[in-house]
Design a protein around this motif. Structure first.
Motif, short mmCIF file in Angstrom:
data_model
loop_
_atom_site.label_atom_id
_atom_site.label_comp_id
_atom_site.label_asym_id
_atom_site.label_seq_id
_atom_site.Cartn_x
_atom_site.Cartn_y
_atom_site.Cartn_z
N LEU A 83 -2.63 13.24 1.24
CA LEU A 83 -2.29 12.40 0.11
C LEU A 83 -1.26 13.08 -0.78
O LEU A 83 -1.30 14.29 -0.95
N LYS A 84 -0.39 12.29 -1.36
CA LYS A 84 0.47 12.77 -2.43
C LYS A 84 -0.23 12.42 -3.73
O LYS A 84 -0.34 11.26 -4.10
N ASP A 114 0.80 -1.21 0.00
CA ASP A 114 0.00 0.00 0.00
C ASP A 114 0.84 1.27 0.00
O ASP A 114 0.30 2.38 0.01
N GLN A 115 2.17 1.13 0.01
CA GLN A 115 3.00 2.33 -0.14
C GLN A 115 3.09 2.75 -1.60
O GLN A 115 3.49 3.87 -1.90
N GLU A 116 2.76 1.87 -2.52
CA GLU A 116 2.70 2.25 -3.93
C GLU A 116 1.43 3.09 -4.15
O GLU A 116 0.41 2.88 -3.51
N PRO A 117 1.49 4.05 -5.09
CA PRO A 117 0.29 4.87 -5.33
C PRO A 117 -0.86 4.04 -5.88
O PRO A 117 -0.68 3.17 -6.73
N ASP A 147 -17.04 13.09 -7.25
CA ASP A 147 -16.68 11.69 -7.05
C ASP A 147 -15.17 11.53 -6.88
O ASP A 147 -14.71 10.64 -6.15
N LEU A 148 -14.40 12.38 -7.54
CA LEU A 148 -12.94 12.29 -7.36
C LEU A 148 -12.53 12.67 -5.95
O LEU A 148 -11.68 12.00 -5.35
N GLU A 149 -13.13 13.69 -5.40
CA GLU A 149 -12.86 14.05 -4.00
C GLU A 149 -13.20 12.89 -3.08
O GLU A 149 -12.48 12.59 -2.12
N LYS A 150 -14.32 12.23 -3.35
CA LYS A 150 -14.74 11.11 -2.52
C LYS A 150 -13.78 9.93 -2.66
O LYS A 150 -13.56 9.18 -1.70
N ALA A 151 -13.19 9.78 -3.84
CA ALA A 151 -12.17 8.74 -4.01
C ALA A 151 -10.93 9.07 -3.17
O ALA A 151 -10.32 8.18 -2.57
N VAL A 205 -7.74 8.04 1.97
CA VAL A 205 -7.30 8.51 3.29
C VAL A 205 -7.77 7.55 4.38
O VAL A 205 -7.00 7.18 5.27
N THR A 206 -9.02 7.10 4.30
CA THR A 206 -9.53 6.18 5.31
C THR A 206 -8.83 4.83 5.24
O THR A 206 -8.69 4.14 6.26
N ARG A 207 -8.35 4.44 4.05
CA ARG A 207 -7.61 3.19 3.89
C ARG A 207 -6.16 3.31 4.32
O ARG A 207 -5.44 2.31 4.40
N GLY A 208 -5.69 4.53 4.57
CA GLY A 208 -4.31 4.74 4.96
C GLY A 208 -3.33 4.63 3.81
O GLY A 208 -2.13 4.42 4.03
#
Length: 220
Positions: A133-134, A10-13, A90-94, A99-102
Motif C-alpha cells: 500500500l501507498k 479504486d485507484q484513488e486513495p 485496528d489500523l493494521e487490520k484496515a 490489500v484484499t480489496r486490491g
C-alpha cells in the motif's frame, strides 16, 4: 459535514479514519471529496457519526460491548467488518482489508495526537506495508509518507521537511535542502533529519541506498 463525494475509481486513495486527535474540518472535507471508500475504526464511529459523514466500512474488533448493528440503520448501506485478531491494531487490520480489496493507496487521519504509543505505531506501520500500500498519514501539522530510493518533488523555499529513519538508513544524498546530506547515515534515537527545509524554490532531491526513510512535510 456532508457525506463524501461519490468517486468509484479504486485507484484513488481510500480514507481511513482512526481514533486519535481530530483534524480540521477543512482537511477532512478535502480528503472526503476524492475518497472512493471511507473506512472508520469502531472506536471512532460515534465521533464520525456526529459529523454527518457517510461511511462505507465499519471495521474493528467490536470489544467493550460495541454494537455494530446499531449503525446499520443510520448508515445504510454499510459494510461491517469484524476483525477480532488481538495481535494487530485496528489500523493494521484496515490496511489488510484494503490489500484484499486490491486498493493500492490510503490516506489516514485521526491517527496522531492523544496517546504517544498509538501515534508512533500508526506512523511506523507505513513501513510494514511498503510493498502492498501507498500510505499517507495526515493531520493539520504534517503529512508523513515513505520515501522511495529516489524522491523528487517541487517545494517553495523554506518548506519545513523532516527525514525520519525507521531503524538505520544509509547512503543518503540530497539536493536543495538547507542542511544537505552527502552519503550520510541516519539512525532513529541517535541522529535524524528533523527540522530541515527546502533551500530554494524548486525540486528537492533525496536519495538513499538502504533502510526505510520517512518524509514528514510540516505545516507550521
Amino acid at each position: 459535514m456532508s457525506s463524501h463525494h461519490i468517486v468509484r475509481d479504486d485507484q484513488e486513495p481510500a480514507l481511513i479514519i482512526a481514533n486519535g486527535a481530530e483534524c480540521s474540518r477543512e482537511l477532512l472535507g478535502q480528503l472526503l471529496e476524492w475518497s472512493p471508500l471511507v473506512i472508520v475504526l469502531d472506536s471512532a464511529m460515534n465521533r464520525v457519526l456526529d459529523l454527518g459523514i457517510k461511511v462505507d466500512v465499519l471495521l474493528g474488533d467490536f470489544d467493550r460491548g460495541f454494537d455494530p448493528d446499531y449503525f446499520l440503520e443510520k448508515q445504510y448501506p454499510l459494510e461491517i467488518v469484524h476483525t477480532p485478531d488481538q495481535d494487530k491494531t485496528d489500523l493494521e487490520k484496515a490496511f489488510d482489508y484494503l490489500v484484499t480489496r486490491g486498493i493500492p493507496a490510503a490516506n489516514v487521519i485521526w491517527a496522531t495526537g492523544k496517546r504517544a504509543d498509538h501515534t508512533i505505531t500508526n506512523i511506523t506501520n507505513i513501513v510494514r506495508f511498503r510493498d502492498k500500500l501507498k500510505i499517507v498519514v495526515l493531520d493539520d501539522h504534517s503529512k508523513v509518507f515513505l520515501l522511495p530510493k529516489k524522491f523528487e518533488k517541487w517545494y517553495p523555499a523554506g518548506t519545513p521537511l523532516s527525514l525520519i529513519p525507521v531503524g538505520k538508513v544509509s547512503g543518503i544524498d540530497s539536493k536543495n535542502l538547507k542542511y544537505e546530506l552527502s552519503n550520510d547515515e541516519l539512525t532513529i534515537g541517535y541522529r535524524t533529519g528533523s527540522s530541515n527545509e527546502a533551500l530554494n524554490d524548486g525540486v528537492v532531491l533525496i536519495k538513499h541506498k538502504d533502510g526505510d526513510l520517512l518524509m514528514m512535510e510540516c505545516f507550521d
